[in-house]
Design an enzyme around this catalytic site. Structure first.
Site, PDB file in Angstrom:
ATOM      1  N   ASP B 316       0.887  -1.342  -0.041  1.00  0.00           N
ATOM      2  CA  ASP B 316       0.011   0.079   0.020  1.00  0.00           C
ATOM      3  C   ASP B 316       0.836   1.111   0.103  1.00  0.00           C
ATOM      4  OD1 ASP B 316      -2.588  -1.056  -0.128  1.00  0.00           O
ATOM      5  OD2 ASP B 316      -2.525  -1.627   1.859  1.00  0.00           O
ATOM      6  N   ASP B 353      -7.591  24.651   9.989  1.00  0.00           N
ATOM      7  CA  ASP B 353      -7.490  23.332   9.379  1.00  0.00           C
ATOM      8  C   ASP B 353      -6.654  22.321   9.964  1.00  0.00           C
ATOM      9  OD1 ASP B 353      -7.266  20.885   7.880  1.00  0.00           O
ATOM     10  OD2 ASP B 353      -7.141  21.800   5.742  1.00  0.00           O
ATOM     11  N   PHE B 386     -14.493  21.458   5.020  1.00  0.00           N
ATOM     12  CA  PHE B 386     -14.694  20.722   3.977  1.00  0.00           C
ATOM     13  C   PHE B 386     -15.845  19.837   4.119  1.00  0.00           C
ATOM     14  CE2 PHE B 386     -14.067  16.919   1.472  1.00  0.00           C
ATOM     15  CZ  PHE B 386     -13.282  17.083   0.395  1.00  0.00           C
ATOM     16  N   SER B 393     -12.462  23.910   1.330  1.00  0.00           N
ATOM     17  CA  SER B 393     -12.525  24.337   2.712  1.00  0.00           C
ATOM     18  C   SER B 393     -12.073  25.742   2.491  1.00  0.00           C
ATOM     19  CB  SER B 393     -11.725  23.511   3.739  1.00  0.00           C
ATOM     20  OG  SER B 393     -10.357  23.631   3.322  1.00  0.00           O
TER      21      SER B 393
END
Lengths: 203, 692, 568
Positions: B316, B353, B386, B393
């Site tokens: 991954d 954020d 968001f 956002s």
């Protein structure tokens, strides 16, 4: 497995006919046409009679003849019969076998007895039995070793005999294959042809 | 990878050694030896030699009782040493199993009689819990069995299993719902649906695995066993037939005597591959043990072995190849826009954020443009989070509306405010994508200001690791949800061989099947429930311990550290196990040459004195020669125990180089070492006057 | 110094040079490709299939394949036995050779169907021309064709993926015979006649001097006897007999013909598995082992017998004499030509001899003995040598594969427990037959009494007989009287075990390999074409193959050598 019995049977019969009859008989026919002399055994004839094959050695024991190599062949009853062309074979004596030593000793003694002046070392091929018992050759050295005896017995000049031997030496094939050698039968026949076979006993 | 106290456990811990010595004697039972044809042969030979000694004591024996006793003792030692090796390998696991068992002991469970946690429940012993039982576990209690959280959130200490003391959060639903029996709830409560029957829990499996109790022979081990058994039969024939041969020879030579039975059993034990035969099971157990040291639990030895054969690693991207988060690396202003204005707008939009990406934007603006962080309240700013609808956002500062988001969303936003999206910005966006980055466009009202370039940060050293893997002949494939452009760029940067972009569980499964159809062995890691089909399909499937129960069930290994990079280590351990077997087999067979030179002249010199010339080691006497060979044969097992337990050194190089190295070490070494060893032992025996 | 070494060098050069084109040709034949002989032979081939009622494209699983091979061999056994038992009443028997004794018939029939061609019989005193042709010659062809067929099946097992069929045994047998063995034999037989090898159906010739000269269709039998690594002589003295092997040139070409097909099959192998380097690697391993053996044997024979040194003979080679150990050797071949033959004939499972191995020096005799004990894999028999070597290759791959940390693979096929079982069996059975057979022989007084030489050499004779029979070689330390009920029956069993005890595991293994998927080669795969692997393979052959026999060899040739040396 059952499925394969028919093909097996037919394959066997067909291939047998092909390789066991057609092939050898075909070769026999072709050989006779192409190489009749060799196919029949490279026979040596004198006066219309077959006296031997140039490839098969013979037992020479008279002092006047060049002797071939010792032969360990036997007759049908297993008794010694040197150069028996119908039952080839060697002595199968191991190098460590005392019998081999004794046999070689005996042969050296015989050579020295036949020619007391031949005191030099004996070339090994002259006192050891060949594999087939039918070896037609000896080494040039072994021939030279016997020149004195043969010349004496035939009342010939040693140099003459030596020259004849030299003429009969076949070198190694292509210089590398095999060994240089003298065909004993041919040499003895040449002696007889040139200097007469008087006194020769039947071989 | 994370470090653990367990990893650096010394090879010969006194407690383990003590137990192993006892076990070595216990394992002398012929029933135990029957599993291993080579060592069973040694057992018979030892018993036989002992019989010969007893016979000699009665005065009707074939030689000096002292000599026969020495031989039979050393034959028994050969067995004991092999047993000791196995016991040592098991001992390390057993010590661990004991501590695991301790964590399970005396656990009580509160089984809910209904499905309501406030409803009635009964208290029972944990071991009687069955699948689908519901239990309630509260703070301070031990979770009684493996299961799935159906209700509640709690912090759990899983150190009993993982050795990691930091607590983890377990909650119902999602990928953090699996809990393991034997772990401790630290706070809050959980309702757990039990997912395994008694004796089948993860802890049970782990205990069985570390103890080697249910150890089944791996395919390669079976094949090697066959080869070793074949060799044993050949040598059995070669030595047994020596009895008539030597009798015949003695008769033929007129001197000497048939070889004695003592010499024959000595020769047999020396020739059969006792070194590898004695260490074979130890190597297997130690391989499993090394996995456990690496905090990986394999469900079978077969899986460990398969790890060595892996041709393709599916990795991954996030967490394995790249750090989990993207970071802002540059501000790229649109034509006619001041870079500082862009940076300022970007920082303002990100102040609230708290994601790592947002933080990195704030930091970048500070670093590049000296813009200090400002408090949102001081600015009277209103944060716009968001949402899936807007896919943006931002922040509203009075009339200023600053937004950041994907190019397509911002384009729509700008146009809705009557602005246009500049062409040059579009190009910049494409360039960033192509380079593997993620472009975030910043706009204020109708004005598109520019782009923040976010980038995946490839882990340090990972590229070199992949190069090593390539050298080993293993292909690495990166799995990512990114678009192909981005994926290609990261793939190039990380140095993987291939990638699967916009990966779905179906695409993953298909990829694995394709590789397998091409004859390749595939390894992968996974943690989510949607990974389960792919995990089940992969040949080596490592589930993260933090993952779901479904993932753990589907995989054949569980990584307790939940570290996706572990896969590489697992492959190495698998290879190491096979290499150790192969190298010791070679060593064992090569040893025979020297043993022949020691024993044959000794056995036959009476019949053929000339054979004394074969005694090239110039050993003192026939008896000392034979005894030295037998002693060497026994001691070499002990000498090689550390190697068997630790495994031969693995180097990430191609097969040809590995073979060359191991051949030189264990092949050539196996030829030479016994000559030196046997000579040294012979010299010692003479010096100590132990041999006639 | 004789030119033995030059001859050896020329030999190797020509052998490897000729192996290449022949190998390529045989690959074409076994893959069913068109050859330049098709215009003549293809109609015949088709006709044969029609007769047999088979279709060329029908595939056989390994069991059907093995049964087919076994069936036709059994038919051969029965037919040849009956032929020998009734030859007196059959045509082409000018010498009126009587029916052959039952034990000897059984032994000889077994020995020919198994490609051993052990000579308990002596051709010129025992067999009619019909028996020579329809018995010996036919089996010479069939047993060689069998070897090629089994090898072809094994190669298909390696190359095919997830398949069950290994080809069609009948097609392989027919193609091997028609396109490979027959044409080569045809040309070779005529060449031999040109050199003096006889080919006639005449009665034995009695010369004026009273010498009897054996006759017969020798050349046609000798040609396939050499090419098919059969080795059973037309005459008792085999290729020492001047009528069977006349000139040094015929000797040289016959020596080439011993190893020609086995060496070429390595090339064939490389082509059929589509990686020619694999074939070269196997050929390289064989060549290295062969050269080492040849060097020891030549050196020992050229040097001569220490026991004769003190007697007043000279064993030193010179321009006019071969010197060396000449007992049991023909002068025209000399010690060099005999040592080369002995090495070639035992490296291959030929067993023909042009000199008496029994009279070789201990080390010179050790070489043939040891080469046989390796399992006849150094070139080996036609087909059987390579499939035997592939068994060792699997063991080498297994050990080597483990050493690089990977489940072993050979040519993309995983080598697992079943393969190891079959490979071990194929290696183990002949070894066991040698050891046990020798043990029984020295225990049974009647058998022990057959030895013809004292001391350690007597033991070597028995060991040689069992090594030869169990590995289907056929040569002998001929001083051992093997025409006794014990040896006729015992050696026959060993020969059957040595042939079918290998063919069945090999075919089972081929069947198992064919079923497997193909694993592509990668950097982590053990490469099997490198000098390093050749080294590992040689190591495995030497260690596994030879460790087994070191004790026995110590009591035979080694003891003899050391004793003889101390004599000097």
């Amino acid at each position: 497995m059952n499925l394969q019995i028919r093909p097996a049977l037919i394959a066997f019969i067909a291939l047998s006919a092909l390789t066991g009859l057609a092939y050898p008989l075909g070769i026999t026919g072709l050989a006779r046409a192409l190489f009749p002399h060799q196919a029949e055994g490279s026979l040596v004839r004198r006066d219309g009679q077959v006296i031997g094959s140039e490839w098969i050695g013979q037992s020479f024991t008279a002092p006047r003849d060049f002797w071939g190599r010792p032969s360990a062949t036997v007759d049908a009853q297993g008794r010694p019969l040197p150069y028996n062309g119908a039952n080839s074979g060697g002595s199968n004596l191991a190098p460590s076998n005392p019998d081999l030593r004794k046999a070689v000793q005996g042969r050296i003694a015989a050579l020295r007895a036949a020619d007391p002046e031949a005191t030099g070392p004996v070339p090994v091929d002259l006192v050891t039995a060949s594999g087939s018992g039918l070896d037609p050759h000896i080494s040039p050295a072994s021939a030279l070793f016997q020149v004195h005896r043969v010349a004496l017995a035939r009342e010939l000049d040693e140099a003459t005999v030596r020259r004849l031997v030299a003429a009969h030496v076949e070198g190694a094939q292509w210089g590398v294959l095999g060994e240089s050698r003298v065909n004993v039968l041919k040499l003895n026949l040449a002696l007889d042809d040139q200097f007469g076979a008087n006194g020769r006993k039947s071989r | 990878m994370t470090s653990h106290a367990r990893q650096d456990k010394p090879l010969f811990e006194p407690a383990i050694v003590r137990r192993a010595v006892l076990d070595a004697f216990r394992k002398l039972s012929p029933l135990h030896q029957l599993r291993n044809p080579v060592m069973f042969t040694v057992w018979i030979c030892s018993a036989f030699a002992t019989g010969l000694w007893i016979q000699a004591l009665t005065g009707r024996g074939e030689g000096r009782p002292g000599f026969i006793l020495a031989i039979s003792l050393w034959l028994w030692f050969t067995l004991l040493f092999a047993n000791f090796a196995e016991a040592m390998a098991e001992g390390r696991g057993k010590a661990q199993a004991d501590s695991l068992r301790r964590s399970r002991r005396d656990v009580k469970a509160r089984r809910l009689l209904g499905s309501d946690r406030k409803g009635p429940h009964e208290t029972i012993d944990a071991p009687v819990l069955r699948i689908n039982d519901l239990v309630l576990v509260e703070a301070g209690e031990t979770i009684p069995g493996d299961g799935e959280v159906v209700e509640g959130v709690a912090s759990v200490n899983e150190s009993a299993i993982t050795g990691e003391s930091a607590p983890v959060i377990r909650e119902s639903g999602g990928d953090r719902s699996a809990v393991t029996g034997g772990t401790l709830v630290l706070s809050d409560w959980l309702v757990i649906r039990i997912s395994s029957n008694p004796g089948e829990s993860f802890l049970d499996r782990m205990i069985a695995m570390v103890e080697g109790a249910k150890r089944q022979k791996t395919p390669n081990e079976i094949a090697l066993d066959i080869l070793l058994a074949g060799l044993t039969i050949i040598f059995l024939l070669a030595t047994a037939t020596l009895l008539p041969y030597s009798a015949f020879s003695a008769k033929a030579a007129g001197q000497g005597h048939p070889v004695t039975l003592t010499v024959l059993v000595s020769l047999l034990v020396c020739l059969i591959p006792t070194t590898i035969g004695g260490l074979l099971s130890a190597i297997g157990i130690a391989g499993m043990d090394r996995m456990i040291q690496a905090n990986v639990i394999a469900t079978s030895g077969r899986a460990v072995e398969a790890a060595g054969d892996v041709d393709v690693l599916l990795l991954d991207k996030t967490g394995t190849i790249t750090l989990g988060n993207r970071q802002a690396v540059a501000f790229l202003a649109a034509d006619g826009v001041d870079l500082k204005r862009l940076a300022d707008a970007a920082q303002l939009s990100s102040l609230a954020d708290e994601t790592p990406e947002g933080r990195s934007i704030v930091v970048l603006a500070k670093e590049q443009h000296g813009l200090r962080e400002r408090g949102l309240h001081a600015l009277d700013a209103h944060f716009v989070p968001f949402t899936a609808q807007t896919r943006m956002s931002g922040v509203n500062l009075g009339t200023r509306q600053i937004r950041k988001g994907a190019a397509s969303s911002i384009e729509a936003y700008v146009q809705s405010h009557g602005g246009t999206f500049p062409e040059d910005l579009r190009r910049t966006v494409d360039q960033i994508s192509m380079a593997g980055g993620t472009p975030l466009v910043v706009a204020e009202g109708p004005h598109a200001l520019g782009v923040i370039q976010l980038k995946d940060i490839v882990k340090g050293g990972i590229k070199e690791r992949f190069a090593e893997l390539r050298g080993m002949g293993i292909k690495t494939v990166m799995i990512t949800g990114d678009n192909p452009l981005t994926a290609a760029a990261i793939a190039a940067e990380a140095g993987v061989d291939d990638f699967l972009a916009q990966a779905t569980p179906e695409a993953k499964l298909k990829l694995i099947r394709e590789y397998q159809a091409g004859g390749r062995l595939v390894a992968m890691t996974g943690d989510g429930t949607n990974d389960a089909p792919a995990l089940a399909q992969a040949d080596v499937a490592v589930a993260m311990n933090s993952g779901t129960q479904a993932a753990k069930e589907a995989g054949n290994m569980v990584d307790l550290d939940s570290n996706p990079t572990k896969l590489i280590e697992i492959v190495e351990i698998g290879k190491q196990m096979l290499m150790t077997r192969g190298s010791l087999t070679t060593f064992s067979i090569a040893n025979d040459v020297a043993k022949y030179f020691a024993i044959l002249p000794a056995a036959f010199v009476a019949t053929y004195p000339a054979l004394g010339a074969l005694n090239i080691m110039r050993l003192h006497s026939p008896e000392s020669a034979i005894l030295s060979a037998v002693i060497f044969n026994a001691l070499i097992i002990v000498a090689l125990i550390p190697l068997a337990l630790r495994g031969v050194t693995y180097r990430p190089v191609g097969a040809a180089q590995l073979l060359q190295r191991n051949l030189l070490l264990y092949g050539a070494g196996g030829l030479v070492v016994p000559f030196i060893g046997i000579k040294a032992i012979d010299w010692l025996l003479v010096a100590l006057r132990l041999a006639a | 110094m004789s030119h033995a070494w030059t001859q050896n060098l020329l030999y190797l050069t020509l052998l490897l040079g000729l192996a290449y084109p022949l190998g390529a040709y045989m690959a074409g034949v076994l893959e069913g490709g068109r050859t330049f002989l098709h215009p003549i032979l293809r109609p015949l081939e088709r006709g044969l299939y029609r007769l047999m009622g088979i279709r060329e494209e029908d595939e056989m699983g390994w069991k059907a394949y093995a049964w087919s091979i076994t069936l036709i061999k059994l038919l051969g056994l029965v037919a040849m036995f009956l032929l020998m038992k009734t030859q007196a009443a059959l045509p082409l028997n000018p010498e009126h050779q009587g029916n052959v004794a039952t034990g000897l018939s059984f032994n000889t029939a077994v020995s020919f169907i198994t490609n051993t061609n052990w000579q308990a019989y002596s051709g010129e005193t025992t067999l009619s021309y019909l028996t020579q042709m329809l018995g010996l010659t036919v089996q010479n062809f069939l047993s060689a064709a069998t070897g090629i067929a089994v090898l072809a099946a094994l190669i298909r097992g390696i190359t095919r993926r997830s398949a069950t069929g290994l080809g069609n045994a009948w097609v392989d047998l027919v193609r091997g015979t028609l396109y490979i063995l027959l044409p080569l034999s045809f040309v070779f037989a005529l060449f031999l006649v040109s050199q003096g090898v006889i080919q006639n159906l005449s009665a034995y010739l009695h010369t004026a001097g009273g010498q009897v000269l054996a006759m017969g269709p020798a050349a046609s039998q000798v040609a396939i006897k050499m090419l098919g690594t059969n080795g059973g002589g037309f005459f008792g003295a085999n290729a020492a007999h001047p009528f069977e092997n006349s000139s040094p040139l015929s000797n040289f070409v016959q020596m080439l013909s011993i190893l020609l097909i086995p060496a070429a099959l390595c090339v064939t192998f490389g082509r059929m598995v589509q990686d020619r380097r694999q074939g070269w690697a196997l050929l390289a391993a064989m060549t290295v082992l062969f050269v080492a053996a040849l060097a020891v044997c030549t050196q020992a024979e050229v040097k001569g017998n220490p026991a004769l040194d003190s007697l007043g003979v000279t064993q030193v080679a010179g321009i006019d004499k071969p010197g060396g150990n000449m007992e049991g050797k023909e002068l025209r071949f000399g010690p060099g030509g005999s040592a080369l033959w002995a090495t070639a004939t035992t490296a291959a499972s030929s067993g023909s001899v042009n000199a008496m191995h029994d009279s070789f020096t201990p080390l010179g005799g050790l070489v043939p003995l040891w080469l046989m004990q390796l399992g006849e894999v150094v070139f080996g028999g036609v087909g059987s040598g390579l499939y035997g070597m592939l068994m060792f290759a699997l063991v080498a791959v297994f050990i080597g594969g483990l050493m690089v940390g990977r489940t072993p693979e050979y040519l993309g096929k995983k080598v697992e427990a079943f393969e190891m079982k079959m490979a071990s069996l194929a290696i183990l059975l002949p070894c066991a037959a040698v050891l046990i057979g020798t043990a029984i022989s020295v225990l049974v007084p009647a058998a022990a009494a057959s030895v013809g030489n004292p001391g350690p050499h007597g033991f070597s004779q028995i060991l040689y007989a069992w090594s030869s029979a169990s590995n289907n070689n056929g040569s002998a330390f001929a001083g051992l009287n093997a025409n006794t009920p014990f040896y006729n029956d015992g050696l026959a069993i060993a020969m059957l075990l040595g042939r079918f005890g290998v063919i069945w595991p090999v075919l089972a293994l081929a069947g198992s390999l064919a079923k497997k998927k193909h694993t592509p080669e990668g950097l982590g795969t053990l490469p099997t074409h490198t000098p390093l692997f050749v080294g590992v393979l040689i190591g495995v052959v030497v260690l596994v193959g030879a460790l087994t026999f070191i004790p026995a060899l110590a009591l035979g040739p080694v003891a003899e050598h050391l004793s003889l040396r101390s004599l000097r």
